[in-house]
Structure formats: structure tokens, C-alpha cells
Write a protein that holds these residues in place. Structure first.
Motif, mmCIF file in Angstrom:
data_model
loop_
_atom_site.group_PDB
_atom_site.id
_atom_site.type_symbol
_atom_site.label_atom_id
_atom_site.label_comp_id
_atom_site.label_asym_id
_atom_site.label_seq_id
_atom_site.Cartn_x
_atom_site.Cartn_y
_atom_site.Cartn_z
ATOM 1 N N LYS A 143 -97.126 66.227 80.403
ATOM 2 C CA LYS A 143 -97.219 67.311 81.378
ATOM 3 C C LYS A 143 -98.166 68.414 80.931
ATOM 4 N N SER A 144 -98.082 68.804 79.693
ATOM 5 C CA SER A 144 -98.845 69.959 79.228
ATOM 6 C C SER A 144 -100.295 69.578 78.953
ATOM 7 N N ASN A 145 -101.089 70.617 78.748
ATOM 8 C CA ASN A 145 -102.483 70.384 78.366
ATOM 9 C C ASN A 145 -102.579 69.795 76.961
ATOM 10 N N ASP A 146 -101.618 70.166 76.124
ATOM 11 C CA ASP A 146 -101.565 69.650 74.761
ATOM 12 C C ASP A 146 -100.640 68.432 74.741
ATOM 13 N N GLN A 147 -101.112 67.297 75.264
ATOM 14 C CA GLN A 147 -100.283 66.107 75.368
ATOM 15 C C GLN A 147 -100.001 65.522 73.983
ATOM 16 N N SER A 148 -98.833 64.856 73.871
ATOM 17 C CA SER A 148 -98.426 64.350 72.558
ATOM 18 C C SER A 148 -97.667 63.043 72.699
ATOM 19 N N LYS A 149 -97.523 62.370 71.577
ATOM 20 C CA LYS A 149 -96.788 61.112 71.494
ATOM 21 C C LYS A 149 -95.962 61.124 70.214
ATOM 22 N N PHE A 150 -94.666 60.866 70.354
ATOM 23 C CA PHE A 150 -93.766 60.855 69.207
ATOM 24 C C PHE A 150 -93.201 59.442 69.060
ATOM 25 N N THR A 151 -93.402 58.841 67.880
ATOM 26 C CA THR A 151 -93.056 57.437 67.664
ATOM 27 C C THR A 151 -92.028 57.283 66.555
ATOM 28 N N ASN A 152 -91.011 56.459 66.812
ATOM 29 C CA ASN A 152 -90.046 56.038 65.794
ATOM 30 C C ASN A 152 -90.136 54.528 65.649
ATOM 31 N N THR A 153 -90.092 54.035 64.415
ATOM 32 C CA THR A 153 -90.139 52.598 64.161
ATOM 33 C C THR A 153 -89.106 52.229 63.104
ATOM 34 N N VAL A 154 -88.349 51.170 63.389
ATOM 35 C CA VAL A 154 -87.420 50.608 62.415
ATOM 36 C C VAL A 154 -87.797 49.142 62.214
ATOM 37 N N SER A 155 -88.193 48.788 60.992
ATOM 38 C CA SER A 155 -88.482 47.397 60.642
ATOM 39 C C SER A 155 -87.443 46.917 59.641
ATOM 40 N N TYR A 156 -87.022 45.670 59.780
ATOM 41 C CA TYR A 156 -85.950 45.198 58.917
ATOM 42 C C TYR A 156 -86.124 43.718 58.584
ATOM 43 N N LEU A 157 -85.572 43.339 57.424
ATOM 44 C CA LEU A 157 -85.492 41.956 56.985
ATOM 45 C C LEU A 157 -84.057 41.713 56.534
ATOM 46 N N ARG A 158 -83.409 40.707 57.108
ATOM 47 C CA ARG A 158 -82.007 40.419 56.801
ATOM 48 C C ARG A 158 -81.871 38.969 56.367
ATOM 49 N N ASN A 159 -81.247 38.759 55.208
ATOM 50 C CA ASN A 159 -80.972 37.420 54.695
ATOM 51 C C ASN A 159 -79.461 37.265 54.558
ATOM 52 N N LYS A 160 -78.928 36.163 55.067
ATOM 53 C CA LYS A 160 -77.475 36.008 55.098
ATOM 54 C C LYS A 160 -77.083 34.588 54.716
#
Length: 218
Positions: free
Chosen positions: A181-198
């Protein structure tokens, strides 16, 4: 799966034609689920048909889907694939709310699974899941998120009473929040990467009693 829904909670992330069984644990979860705090929805995917090819498709007012399955090697290996996609924008355009008419919503997901019986007592397989969501409310905010998950497994029956399961799961969840919306546009990113061994072991002590044990590394 870290976010189990599409369209901000309106649709399930799971393709219904690929589900074999669902177990809901609302409390007192077994230790094999890794100490979850609230609840667990355990969804198992079905295997593809080992003898014949088949498919089905469905068209709805908001989404469409298609499923294909069949043998790769008759009675030994099979595949199953499911795809879904949405077209919610035309529904938003019918709203009397001007903000909803200017909004946008889209999602898709795809699931594929391969299973093979190497011997009477040995089974291996792998599956892959991918989904993307994109939602924009008028010209103010945009929210997008995606899930990727790959699993490989080995199931080995040692004798009539002992069963071993080994699985490896690699995945990623990413969410993006856009200020458009604003003139100062932005992007906020969250990332979760995982490796599971069972590694899980099940021993049948009697027809009505068994012992489970195992280890998991995340």
C-alpha cells in the motif's frame, strides 16, 4: 506439514483422493509423534493400484482436482499422483463488498507417491508434496506461502513378530508478507527448513499387545 490449510484456513492442504486413513489425537499423544503440545492429525497416503491403471477428476465451484494411479511393475511397484488447483477470484468478484471484489486468492497442490515391494518382507517408497498459496486483500496487503516435503521410507519385516520402519523427511515452509500500500513497499519472509530421520521398531508380544520403540533426529 507446518501449515495444513489453503486460503487462510478455508480448504485443507490434503488431496482427499489420496488419503488412506486419518487419526486425530486431541491429547495425550503417543511418544512417536515427538512431544507435540496440542494435537496431532496423522494422515496416511494410500498406495497406487498394483494391477490396473485408473484415474478420476472433479470440477467444483472453487477448485478442481485430478488423480492418476497404476502399476509401474505389475504386483510389485505402483504410483499415485494427485493435483488440485483453485480459481477463487470469480467468487470474490460476486461479493457486494468492494474490497473483496478487488482481492485475489489462488492455491495449488500436488502429491506423488511411489511404492515398491522388493521382497515378501521388504517394501520401499518415496513421496513428494508441493503447494503454493497466494492471497491479496484489495491493494493493502498480500500474503503468500509455500510448502515442499519429500519422504523416503523402508519397511522391513524381520519375522512374524518384529517390524522395522526407517524414514527420511526433507522439507521447507516459507511465508511472505507484502506491504503493497505505501510508497515504501516491503516484503517480510520467514523460512523453516528441516531434515527428519526416524527409526521405529514394533514387536508383537501377543495378538492384542505390542511394544513400540524408536529414535528420531531432527
Amino acid at each position: 506439514i507446518l501449515n495444513p490449510t489453503h486460503a487462510l484456513g478455508i480448504f485443507s492442504l490434503t488431496h482427499p483422493d489420496l488419503v488412506e486413513s486419518i487419526s486425530l489425537h486431541k491429547g495425550d499423544m503417543p511418544a512417536k509423534y515427538g512431544g507435540r503440545l496440542s494435537s496431532v492429525l496423522d494422515i496416511k497416503l494410500k498406495e497406487g493400484n498394483l494391477t490396473t491403471f485408473s484415474g478420476n477428476a472433479g470440477i467444483g465451484i472453487a477448485t478442481s482436482k485430478i488423480t492418476l494411479e497404476g502399476p509401474l511393475a505389475k504386483n510389485k511397484a505402483s504410483f499415485i499422483i494427485g493435483l488440485r488447483g483453485s480459481y477463487l477470484d470469480w467468487l470474490l468478484k460476486q461479493s457486494k463488498n468492494i474490497n473483496l471484489r478487488k482481492s485475489h486468492a489462488f492455491f495449488y497442490d500436488g502429491t506423488g507417491k511411489l511404492d515398491a515391494r522388493l521382497s515378501k518382507n521388504t517394501k520401499v517408497g518415496m513421496s513428494y508434496f508441493s503447494s503454493d498459496d497466494d492471497f491479496q486483500f484489495t491493494d493493502e496487503v498480500k500474503f503468500a506461502y509455500q510448502t515442499r516435503s519429500a519422504v523416503a521410507y523402508l519397511n522391513q519385516i524381520l519375522n512374524n513378530n518384529v517390524n522395522i520402519n526407517l524414514s527420511v523427511n526433507k522439507g521447507q515452509y516459507k511465508s511472505n508478507l507484502f506491504d503493497i500500500k505505501s510508497n515504501d513497499q516491503s516484503k517480510f519472509t520467514n523460512t523453516v527448513s528441516y531434515l527428519r530421520n526416524k527409526l521405529a521398531l514394533q514387536t508383537q508380544v501377543s495378538p492384542s499387545y505390542f511394544i513400540e520403540g524408536g529414535t528420531e533426529y531432527n
